[in-house]
Scaffold this motif. Structure first.
Motif, PDB file in Angstrom:
ATOM      1  N   ALA A   5      42.570   6.863 -52.623  1.00  0.00           N
ATOM      2  CA  ALA A   5      41.921   5.621 -52.192  1.00  0.00           C
ATOM      3  C   ALA A   5      41.202   5.827 -50.867  1.00  0.00           C
ATOM      4  CB  ALA A   5      42.954   4.505 -52.053  1.00  0.00           C
ATOM      5  N   ILE A   6      40.180   5.025 -50.671  1.00  0.00           N
ATOM      6  CA  ILE A   6      39.478   4.940 -49.391  1.00  0.00           C
ATOM      7  C   ILE A   6      39.853   3.606 -48.761  1.00  0.00           C
ATOM      8  CG2 ILE A   6      37.222   4.837 -48.249  1.00  0.00           C
ATOM      9  CD1 ILE A   6      36.130   6.221 -50.873  1.00  0.00           C
ATOM     10  N   ILE A   7      40.166   3.640 -47.478  1.00  0.00           N
ATOM     11  CA  ILE A   7      40.426   2.408 -46.738  1.00  0.00           C
ATOM     12  C   ILE A   7      39.323   2.247 -45.700  1.00  0.00           C
ATOM     13  CG2 ILE A   7      42.004   1.162 -45.203  1.00  0.00           C
ATOM     14  CD1 ILE A   7      44.317   2.759 -46.405  1.00  0.00           C
ATOM     15  N   ILE A   8      38.627   1.128 -45.736  1.00  0.00           N
ATOM     16  CA  ILE A   8      37.598   0.841 -44.741  1.00  0.00           C
ATOM     17  C   ILE A   8      38.205  -0.072 -43.685  1.00  0.00           C
ATOM     18  CG2 ILE A   8      35.332  -0.178 -44.312  1.00  0.00           C
ATOM     19  CD1 ILE A   8      34.549   0.554 -47.152  1.00  0.00           C
ATOM     20  N   LYS A 142      32.098   4.761 -54.499  1.00  0.00           N
ATOM     21  CA  LYS A 142      31.478   5.713 -53.584  1.00  0.00           C
ATOM     22  C   LYS A 142      31.034   4.957 -52.344  1.00  0.00           C
ATOM     23  CE  LYS A 142      27.317   7.438 -54.251  1.00  0.00           C
ATOM     24  NZ  LYS A 142      26.210   8.249 -54.802  1.00  0.00           N
ATOM     25  N   VAL A 143      31.479   5.420 -51.189  1.00  0.00           N
ATOM     26  CA  VAL A 143      31.146   4.772 -49.917  1.00  0.00           C
ATOM     27  C   VAL A 143      30.202   5.668 -49.139  1.00  0.00           C
ATOM     28  CG1 VAL A 143      32.055   3.868 -47.737  1.00  0.00           C
ATOM     29  CG2 VAL A 143      33.395   3.620 -49.853  1.00  0.00           C
ATOM     30  N   THR A 144      29.110   5.072 -48.705  1.00  0.00           N
ATOM     31  CA  THR A 144      28.198   5.757 -47.790  1.00  0.00           C
ATOM     32  C   THR A 144      28.496   5.271 -46.379  1.00  0.00           C
ATOM     33  OG1 THR A 144      26.477   5.905 -49.478  1.00  0.00           O
ATOM     34  CG2 THR A 144      25.789   6.164 -47.178  1.00  0.00           C
ATOM     35  N   TYR A 145      28.713   6.228 -45.481  1.00  0.00           N
ATOM     36  CA  TYR A 145      28.994   5.848 -44.097  1.00  0.00           C
ATOM     37  C   TYR A 145      28.207   6.750 -43.155  1.00  0.00           C
ATOM     38  CZ  TYR A 145      32.298   9.828 -44.032  1.00  0.00           C
ATOM     39  OH  TYR A 145      32.878  11.077 -44.099  1.00  0.00           O
ATOM     40  N   HIS A 146      28.014   6.256 -41.951  1.00  0.00           N
ATOM     41  CA  HIS A 146      27.247   7.001 -40.969  1.00  0.00           C
ATOM     42  C   HIS A 146      28.164   7.490 -39.846  1.00  0.00           C
ATOM     43  CE1 HIS A 146      23.055   5.080 -41.964  1.00  0.00           C
ATOM     44  NE2 HIS A 146      23.628   5.674 -42.996  1.00  0.00           N
ATOM     45  N   VAL A 147      27.988   8.734 -39.461  1.00  0.00           N
ATOM     46  CA  VAL A 147      28.604   9.280 -38.252  1.00  0.00           C
ATOM     47  C   VAL A 147      27.449   9.641 -37.338  1.00  0.00           C
ATOM     48  CG1 VAL A 147      30.080  11.045 -37.254  1.00  0.00           C
ATOM     49  CG2 VAL A 147      30.578  10.162 -39.546  1.00  0.00           C
ATOM     50  N   GLY A 148      27.222   8.809 -36.319  1.00  0.00           N
ATOM     51  CA  GLY A 148      26.007   8.962 -35.534  1.00  0.00           C
ATOM     52  C   GLY A 148      24.807   8.658 -36.405  1.00  0.00           C
ATOM     53  N   ASP A 149      23.854   9.571 -36.455  1.00  0.00           N
ATOM     54  CA  ASP A 149      22.675   9.349 -37.298  1.00  0.00           C
ATOM     55  C   ASP A 149      22.744  10.122 -38.617  1.00  0.00           C
ATOM     56  OD1 ASP A 149      22.419  11.877 -36.283  1.00  0.00           O
ATOM     57  OD2 ASP A 149      20.442  11.575 -35.369  1.00  0.00           O
ATOM     58  N   PRO A 157      39.076   6.720 -56.589  1.00  0.00           N
ATOM     59  CA  PRO A 157      39.296   5.755 -57.681  1.00  0.00           C
ATOM     60  C   PRO A 157      39.562   4.329 -57.182  1.00  0.00           C
ATOM     61  CG  PRO A 157      40.681   7.706 -57.946  1.00  0.00           C
ATOM     62  CD  PRO A 157      40.098   7.776 -56.584  1.00  0.00           C
ATOM     63  N   LYS A 158      40.129   4.197 -55.962  1.00  0.00           N
ATOM     64  CA  LYS A 158      40.482   2.872 -55.444  1.00  0.00           C
ATOM     65  C   LYS A 158      39.817   2.677 -54.082  1.00  0.00           C
ATOM     66  CE  LYS A 158      43.417   2.028 -58.844  1.00  0.00           C
ATOM     67  NZ  LYS A 158      44.873   1.910 -58.667  1.00  0.00           N
ATOM     68  N   LEU A 159      39.502   1.425 -53.779  1.00  0.00           N
ATOM     69  CA  LEU A 159      38.890   1.092 -52.492  1.00  0.00           C
ATOM     70  C   LEU A 159      39.614  -0.102 -51.886  1.00  0.00           C
ATOM     71  CD1 LEU A 159      36.549   1.443 -50.428  1.00  0.00           C
ATOM     72  CD2 LEU A 159      35.279  -0.251 -51.779  1.00  0.00           C
ATOM     73  N   ILE A 361      36.841  -7.171 -59.860  1.00  0.00           N
ATOM     74  CA  ILE A 361      36.482  -5.754 -59.702  1.00  0.00           C
ATOM     75  C   ILE A 361      37.768  -4.936 -59.618  1.00  0.00           C
ATOM     76  CG2 ILE A 361      35.162  -4.067 -58.357  1.00  0.00           C
ATOM     77  CD1 ILE A 361      33.583  -6.435 -57.180  1.00  0.00           C
ATOM     78  N   PRO A 362      38.272  -4.444 -60.735  1.00  0.00           N
ATOM     79  CA  PRO A 362      39.510  -3.660 -60.725  1.00  0.00           C
ATOM     80  C   PRO A 362      39.407  -2.449 -59.801  1.00  0.00           C
ATOM     81  CG  PRO A 362      38.890  -4.252 -62.968  1.00  0.00           C
ATOM     82  CD  PRO A 362      37.739  -4.628 -62.097  1.00  0.00           C
ATOM     83  N   GLY A 363      40.498  -2.169 -59.101  1.00  0.00           N
ATOM     84  CA  GLY A 363      40.519  -1.035 -58.196  1.00  0.00           C
ATOM     85  C   GLY A 363      40.072  -1.360 -56.783  1.00  0.00           C
ATOM     86  N   LEU A 364      39.574  -2.578 -56.569  1.00  0.00           N
ATOM     87  CA  LEU A 364      39.128  -3.022 -55.249  1.00  0.00           C
ATOM     88  C   LEU A 364      40.170  -3.974 -54.662  1.00  0.00           C
ATOM     89  CD1 LEU A 364      36.949  -3.439 -53.005  1.00  0.00           C
ATOM     90  CD2 LEU A 364      36.026  -5.290 -54.443  1.00  0.00           C
TER      91      LEU A 364
END
Length: 396
Positions: A5-8, A142-149, A157-159, A361-364
């Protein structure tokens, strides 16, 4: 897939979720936009962290669905929170009204428990990682994130979205969770600052401003609830624990009642004084209950120079109404910069109360402050964060 899982958001809810998932042998990666995790934990309670409240029950939480929190609080109780922190060396000490603070440690020690456990269990915290987009893919997210520029992506599978609410933007607060929920047509309960100071403008502004710095123990109430704690006069209006509490229930345009002498009757004190010394000035009597500066300020409304023997029936009615039914109509509040939490958020009808999983939204999963659950002042919101983080971890 780099993890289960990804945790935001590596705040209270996200950190607890990561640790509890680790206990269950699940790998998670936390994305935190700040340079270190637990930003709001670190400033809570003046840096000492009132990490729970012994009296926490569903009754101290505001939500369009007041029953929603019951399942989470059954799965993770106040005792569970106390035992968890005691296991890692933090013993709670009650300060006031059930608030528990670390007896000999501080907020930094609270955060270090989570960061140390994450490190031991291989739960990765990526700081300065600003989540920008979430794509729902065939086998997860799929998460798009920025580190600086630099833009990076990560998939799992899970968010879990625990990115908090809108208060204290300078500490990294964003509307990321709310924007994502709206994009996927999830209902949002109207949001507003909560646990926030209230402002006074217009003809009464100077009166409040001149009292800046004065505190008084009061009962502050609306039609639906009341709180007995201190209020603090400020240059711009009212603050203090009682005002912060009532602000979560106050709506713009409505009136707040303040009992300036709770659990006593000013007329009874006047009658007693009349029978012993009728020459006592009203100001002298009031000085027994208030600082001289506040008594003098009440001179705007009351005949302070009259003796208690000379007070007429009309005077007595005015005194009673002023002391016990002092009406305040705030102009507004100090906004998210000064608010401790956000009221409203993602509608709980969109989320399973048993698992915190999004129904559409299963998995969220959503947890913590971005959900329409707002606790009272004094450790209640931390209890919700720990409980919702625990519940999410069980299902991912």
């Amino acid at each position: 897939m780099e993890a289960d899982a990804i945790i935001i958001g590596a705040g209270a809810c996200g950190l607890m979720c990561a640790v509890q998932a680790g206990y269950l042998g699940k790998k998670v990666i936390l994305l935190e936009r700040n340079h270190k995790p637990g930003a709001k934990i670190l400033i809570s309670g003046g840096g000492r962290c009132n990490y729970t409240n012994q009296w926490a029950t569903p009754e101290q939480f505001i939500s369009a669905n007041p029953h929603f929190v019951k399942s989470a609080f059954t799965q993770w109780t106040v005792d569970d929170t106390i035992n968890f922190f005691e296991t890692y060396g933090i013993i709670g000490k009650e300060k006031t009204l059930g608030q528990l603070f670390p007896e000999s440690k501080n907020a930094t020690a609270v955060v270090e428990i989570f960061t140390s456990l994450c490190a031991e269990m291989g739960q990765e915290i990526r700081c300065n990682a600003d989540a920008k987009e979430i794509a729902i893919i065939e086998d997860g997210f799929k998460v798009t994130y920025h580190v600086g520029d630099k833009a990076k992506t990560i998939a799992a599978p899970k968010l879990i979205v625990t990115s908090g609410g809108l208060p204290i933007p300078k500490m990294g607060a964003t509307d990321f969770a709310l924007k994502f929920a709206r994009q996927h047509h999830l209902n949002i309960i109207e949001t507003a600052p909560a646990l926030v100071p209230l402002t006074i403008t217009g003809k009464d502004e100077a009166w409040y401003s001149e009292l800046s710095g004065n505190t008084i123990f009061c009962e502050v109430s609306t039609d639906e609830i009341s709180f007995e704690e201190n209020i603090l006069f400020t240059h711009w209006g009212l603050s203090g624990p009682a005002i912060l509490q009532i602000s979560s229930y106050w709506r713009r345009g409505s009136i707040i009642n303040i009992d300036l002498l709770p659990n006593q009757q000013i007329l009874a004190h006047i009658e007693t004084e009349r029978s012993s010394n009728g020459k006592t000035l009203l100001s002298t009597l009031l000085n027994r209950f208030y600082a001289k500066k506040f008594t003098e300020a009440l001179g705007k409304f009351l005949p302070l120079t009259k003796t208690v023997a000379d007070l007429s029936k009309i005077d007595l009615e005015l005194i009673n109404n002023t002391i016990h039914f002092f009406k305040v109509k705030p102009a507004g509040d100090k906004g998210y910069d000064k608010a401790e939490v956000m009221r409203g958020g993602i509608d709980t009808n969109e989320i399973s109360s048993k698992t915190m999983e999004c129904k559409k939204i299963p998995g969220l999963y959503f947890g913590g402050e971005c959900v329409d659950v707002t606790g009272w002042l004094g450790g209640y919101n931390f209890q919700w964060a720990w409980a919702s983080g625990f519940v999410i971890a069980q299902g991912i």
